[in-house]
Write an enzyme that holds these catalytic residues in place. Structure first.
Site, PDB file in Angstrom:
ATOM      1  N   ASP A   1     -25.403 -83.266 -15.063  1.00  0.00           N
ATOM      2  CA  ASP A   1     -24.350 -82.274 -15.231  1.00  0.00           C
ATOM      3  C   ASP A   1     -23.769 -82.419 -16.641  1.00  0.00           C
ATOM      4  O   ASP A   1     -23.386 -83.528 -17.036  1.00  0.00           O
ATOM      5  CB  ASP A   1     -23.274 -82.531 -14.161  1.00  0.00           C
ATOM      6  CG  ASP A   1     -22.237 -81.433 -14.094  1.00  0.00           C
ATOM      7  OD1 ASP A   1     -21.800 -80.966 -15.162  1.00  0.00           O
ATOM      8  OD2 ASP A   1     -21.859 -81.050 -12.976  1.00  0.00           O
TER       9      ASP A   1
ATOM     10  N   GLY B   1     -22.952 -80.969  -6.069  1.00  0.00           N
ATOM     11  CA  GLY B   1     -23.812 -80.266  -5.119  1.00  0.00           C
ATOM     12  C   GLY B   1     -24.637 -79.158  -5.753  1.00  0.00           C
ATOM     13  O   GLY B   1     -25.791 -78.939  -5.369  1.00  0.00           O
ATOM     14  N   VAL B   2     -24.063 -78.484  -6.754  1.00  0.00           N
ATOM     15  CA  VAL B   2     -24.790 -77.380  -7.395  1.00  0.00           C
ATOM     16  C   VAL B   2     -26.074 -77.912  -8.038  1.00  0.00           C
ATOM     17  O   VAL B   2     -27.176 -77.407  -7.790  1.00  0.00           O
ATOM     18  CB  VAL B   2     -23.900 -76.669  -8.447  1.00  0.00           C
ATOM     19  CG1 VAL B   2     -24.725 -75.790  -9.360  1.00  0.00           C
ATOM     20  CG2 VAL B   2     -22.820 -75.836  -7.752  1.00  0.00           C
TER      21      VAL B   2
ATOM     22  N   LYS C   1     -31.909 -79.972   2.430  1.00  0.00           N
ATOM     23  CA  LYS C   1     -31.870 -78.555   2.038  1.00  0.00           C
ATOM     24  C   LYS C   1     -31.661 -78.426   0.528  1.00  0.00           C
ATOM     25  O   LYS C   1     -30.803 -79.089  -0.041  1.00  0.00           O
ATOM     26  CB  LYS C   1     -30.734 -77.841   2.752  1.00  0.00           C
ATOM     27  CG  LYS C   1     -31.010 -77.698   4.228  1.00  0.00           C
ATOM     28  CD  LYS C   1     -30.409 -76.470   4.824  1.00  0.00           C
ATOM     29  CE  LYS C   1     -28.931 -76.540   5.023  1.00  0.00           C
ATOM     30  NZ  LYS C   1     -28.485 -75.458   5.926  1.00  0.00           N
TER      31      LYS C   1
ATOM     32  N   GLU D   1     -15.313 -80.179   3.943  1.00  0.00           N
ATOM     33  CA  GLU D   1     -16.490 -80.478   4.781  1.00  0.00           C
ATOM     34  C   GLU D   1     -16.208 -81.652   5.726  1.00  0.00           C
ATOM     35  O   GLU D   1     -16.770 -81.721   6.817  1.00  0.00           O
ATOM     36  CB  GLU D   1     -17.715 -80.788   3.906  1.00  0.00           C
ATOM     37  CG  GLU D   1     -18.228 -79.609   3.080  1.00  0.00           C
ATOM     38  CD  GLU D   1     -19.077 -78.608   3.875  1.00  0.00           C
ATOM     39  OE1 GLU D   1     -19.209 -78.749   5.102  1.00  0.00           O
ATOM     40  OE2 GLU D   1     -19.600 -77.666   3.242  1.00  0.00           O
TER      41      GLU D   1
HETATM   42  N1  LIG Z   1     -27.848 -78.726   0.240  1.00  0.00           N
HETATM   43  C1  LIG Z   1     -26.840 -78.979   1.026  1.00  0.00           C
HETATM   44  O1  LIG Z   1     -27.000 -79.440   2.152  1.00  0.00           O
HETATM   45  C2  LIG Z   1     -25.446 -78.705   0.557  1.00  0.00           C
HETATM   46  C3  LIG Z   1     -24.347 -79.169   1.288  1.00  0.00           C
HETATM   47  C4  LIG Z   1     -23.064 -78.907   0.825  1.00  0.00           C
HETATM   48  C5  LIG Z   1     -22.878 -78.194  -0.346  1.00  0.00           C
HETATM   49  N2  LIG Z   1     -23.968 -77.756  -1.018  1.00  0.00           N
HETATM   50  C6  LIG Z   1     -23.787 -76.997  -2.252  1.00  0.00           C
HETATM   51  O2  LIG Z   1     -23.021 -77.755  -3.160  1.00  0.00           O
HETATM   52  C7  LIG Z   1     -22.393 -76.873  -4.063  1.00  0.00           C
HETATM   53  C8  LIG Z   1     -20.990 -77.342  -4.327  1.00  0.00           C
HETATM   54  O3  LIG Z   1     -21.059 -78.640  -4.851  1.00  0.00           O
HETATM   55  P1  LIG Z   1     -19.829 -79.310  -5.598  1.00  0.00           P
HETATM   56  O4  LIG Z   1     -18.594 -79.010  -4.879  1.00  0.00           O
HETATM   57  O5  LIG Z   1     -20.194 -80.715  -5.851  1.00  0.00           O
HETATM   58  O6  LIG Z   1     -19.722 -78.472  -6.952  1.00  0.00           O
HETATM   59  P2  LIG Z   1     -20.332 -78.649  -8.416  1.00  0.00           P
HETATM   60  O7  LIG Z   1     -21.655 -79.259  -8.398  1.00  0.00           O
HETATM   61  O8  LIG Z   1     -20.160 -77.328  -9.074  1.00  0.00           O
HETATM   62  O9  LIG Z   1     -19.312 -79.678  -9.107  1.00  0.00           O
HETATM   63  C9  LIG Z   1     -17.982 -79.341  -9.226  1.00  0.00           C
HETATM   64  C10 LIG Z   1     -17.462 -79.425 -10.666  1.00  0.00           C
HETATM   65  O10 LIG Z   1     -17.196 -80.771 -10.985  1.00  0.00           O
HETATM   66  C11 LIG Z   1     -17.874 -81.166 -12.184  1.00  0.00           C
HETATM   67  N3  LIG Z   1     -18.214 -82.565 -11.941  1.00  0.00           N
HETATM   68  C12 LIG Z   1     -19.191 -83.054 -11.157  1.00  0.00           C
HETATM   69  N4  LIG Z   1     -19.060 -84.392 -11.026  1.00  0.00           N
HETATM   70  C13 LIG Z   1     -17.999 -84.754 -11.769  1.00  0.00           C
HETATM   71  C14 LIG Z   1     -17.354 -85.994 -12.030  1.00  0.00           C
HETATM   72  N5  LIG Z   1     -17.747 -87.127 -11.452  1.00  0.00           N
HETATM   73  N6  LIG Z   1     -16.291 -86.007 -12.873  1.00  0.00           N
HETATM   74  C15 LIG Z   1     -15.834 -84.837 -13.425  1.00  0.00           C
HETATM   75  N7  LIG Z   1     -16.381 -83.636 -13.194  1.00  0.00           N
HETATM   76  C16 LIG Z   1     -17.460 -83.597 -12.367  1.00  0.00           C
HETATM   77  C17 LIG Z   1     -19.006 -80.185 -12.325  1.00  0.00           C
HETATM   78  O11 LIG Z   1     -19.368 -80.006 -13.668  1.00  0.00           O
HETATM   79  C18 LIG Z   1     -18.403 -78.915 -11.738  1.00  0.00           C
HETATM   80  O12 LIG Z   1     -17.646 -78.258 -12.714  1.00  0.00           O
HETATM   81  C19 LIG Z   1     -22.460 -75.483  -3.457  1.00  0.00           C
HETATM   82  O13 LIG Z   1     -23.368 -74.689  -4.179  1.00  0.00           O
HETATM   83  C20 LIG Z   1     -22.985 -75.748  -2.062  1.00  0.00           C
HETATM   84  O14 LIG Z   1     -23.752 -74.676  -1.587  1.00  0.00           O
HETATM   85  C21 LIG Z   1     -25.222 -78.000  -0.619  1.00  0.00           C
END
Ligand SMILES: NC(=O)c1ccc[n+]([C@@H]2O[C@H](COP(=O)([O-])OP(=O)(O)OC[C@H]3O[C@@H](n4cnc5c(N)ncnc54)[C@H](O)[C@@H]3O)[C@@H](O)[C@H]2O)c1
Length: 384
Positions: free
Chosen positions: A53, A117-118, A154, A196
């Site tokens: 990231d 997660g993204v 997934k 979640e």
């Molecule tokens: N495949 C699956 O089973 C599954 C399950 C749940 C969610 N998801 C997916 O996950 C996504 C959401 O993930 P998310 O909430 O982690 O969002 P994300 O990946 O967008 O991260 C959130 C934000 O935090 C920043 N970031 C990440 N780690 C950081 C850290 N340690 N310190 C500072 N900033 C940091 C990122 O740059 C981003 O701006 C959705 O797209 C969802 O569909 C998938």
């Protein structure tokens, strides 16, 4: 196995694939003494491709370089701006092209993804498609990644205005959970992951719900760095108990789909503002209101659920909620769930059931009820 029917000139092919992956909680993933990142699915190898990231690149680059240098491994980095808006085919192809330029072996040089997660979803999808499957190690850096995205198999990207419309079931060989990453995570993204955890508590774990009622504010303020051990352990255990026996979703009645009937539509309608866990929290409130309208969930239990969401700094309602849009979500999910609503609804806190007979009028009533409860919470906050 191949079965040949010579008479009818037909052949039947049957195969099974064992899914075998690890989820491991550790501290200091980039400490050279931790050898997990050296894991390969083949022979020892001296090259790695790390997709990270962009927001984390500056913070961790030195530690990662030092890690691989200590182990005599050369490494290429690809920083990616990972937001929901970028969870798309363009980033997918960009990563594939970079992999082509670098050149990696299919099994013994697992790609490593470090992010939320993204990024885990996009890179997991790349790993399942590139050369029809390469090895991957995932290091989640958000609470959402830690207690959800990194646990199952997934993967996916958003497509054509729909969330996770294209994706695959594909296991990464290893998922390394290190919560020291949370130190830099903004509070809103900690709260986002809590959505979640509350979902799991409502549908299957009354004990976890009690723990959350008592400790959630403390855990959020501390970003789960020194607090919430038990909450995280229970959430991971609960999630894996649901995922592991049904990895490929052969059974479409999935308790973990609670909070995921209306949320995807809402999230895509407000993609630049609403986070995944926030949309899930709103869906939990709406689904629980629906459960009350259907005479399944008592009012005091509904109030407790909505209070916990609100106490956790999560939203309980969204201005874009309309009966028409929410009914569209149900119709869309009906396709996803193969022709039935299969809507998980709480019966009491810690227990859920599935329903297939939600009517449009009931959705309207549930929205009215929730709007009312959310307005009351808002005015209580204002008067506080
Ligand atoms: N495949 C699956 O089973 C599954 C399950 C749940 C969610 N998801 C997916 O996950 C996504 C959401 O993930 P998310 O909430 O982690 O969002 P994300 O990946 O967008 O991260 C959130 C934000 O935090 C920043 N970031 C990440 N780690 C950081 C850290 N340690 N310190 C500072 N900033 C940091 C990122 O740059 C981003 O701006 C959705 O797209 C969802 O569909 C998938």
């Amino acid at each position: 196995m191949l079965t040949t029917n010579k008479k009818q000139k037909s052949w039947k092919i049957t195969a099974t694939k064992t899914i075998d992956y690890d989820v491991i909680q550790i501290t200091s993933v980039f400490n050279p003494k931790n050898e997990l990142l050296l894991t390969t699915a083949g022979n020892k190898s001296s090259k790695r491709f790390v997709i990270i990231d962009e927001a984390l690149y500056e913070m961790h680059i030195d530690a990662i370089i030092n890690y691989f240098k200590t182990h005599n491994i050369t490494c290429q980095f690809l920083p990616i701006p990972a937001q929901e808006q970028n969870k798309n085919i363009d980033i997918f192809s960009l990563i594939c092209k970079e992999l082509d330029s670098y050149g990696i072996k299919r099994r013994s040089e697992p790609i490593i993804v470090v992010g939320g997660g993204v990024l885990l979803d996009i890179v997991g999808f790349v790993a399942s498609c590139y050369r029809r499957g390469i090895s991957c190690i995932r290091v989640p850096t958000t609470l959402m990644g830690y207690i959800d995205a990194a646990l199952g198999i997934k993967t996916g990207i958003n497509f054509n205005g729909y969330k996770n419309r294209i994706g695959s079931f594909s296991a990464s060989v290893l998922n390394i959970l290190d919560r020291s990453f949370f130190k830099t995570l903004p509070k809103r993204h900690v709260v986002n992951g809590v959505g979640e955890i509350i979902k799991l508590a409502v549908i299957k774990d009354a004990e976890l719900f009690k723990l959350l009622e008592n400790d959630i504010v403390k855990c959020i303020n501390d970003k789960f760095i020194t607090t919430g051990n038990e909450i995280l352990k229970m959430a991971i255990q609960d999630m894996l108990e649901e995922l592991a026996p049904n990895l490929f979703e052969e059974n479409l009645e999935r308790l973990v789909d609670f909070g995921h009937t209306f949320s995807a539509t809402l999230e895509m309608h407000d993609i630049s503002n609403l986070l995944h866990g926030e949309a899930v929290a709103i869906d939990i409130c709406l689904s629980s209101s629906l459960s009350h309208i259907k005479g399944i969930l008592r009012m005091d239990e509904l109030n407790k659920i909505i209070k916990l969401i609100n106490d956790s700094f999560l939203p309980t309602f969204h201005e874009k909620i309309t009966p028409k849009l929410m009914w569209e979500s149900i119709k869309e999910k009906k396709l996803h769930r193969d022709g039935f609503q299969r809507l998980p609804l709480p019966v009491v806190i810690g227990k859920a059931t599935f329903v297939n007979d939600i009517k449009y009028d009931e959705v309207c009533m549930a929205i009215d009820l929730l709007k009312n409860l959310a307005d009351k919470l808002d005015s209580a906050k204002k008067n506080h």
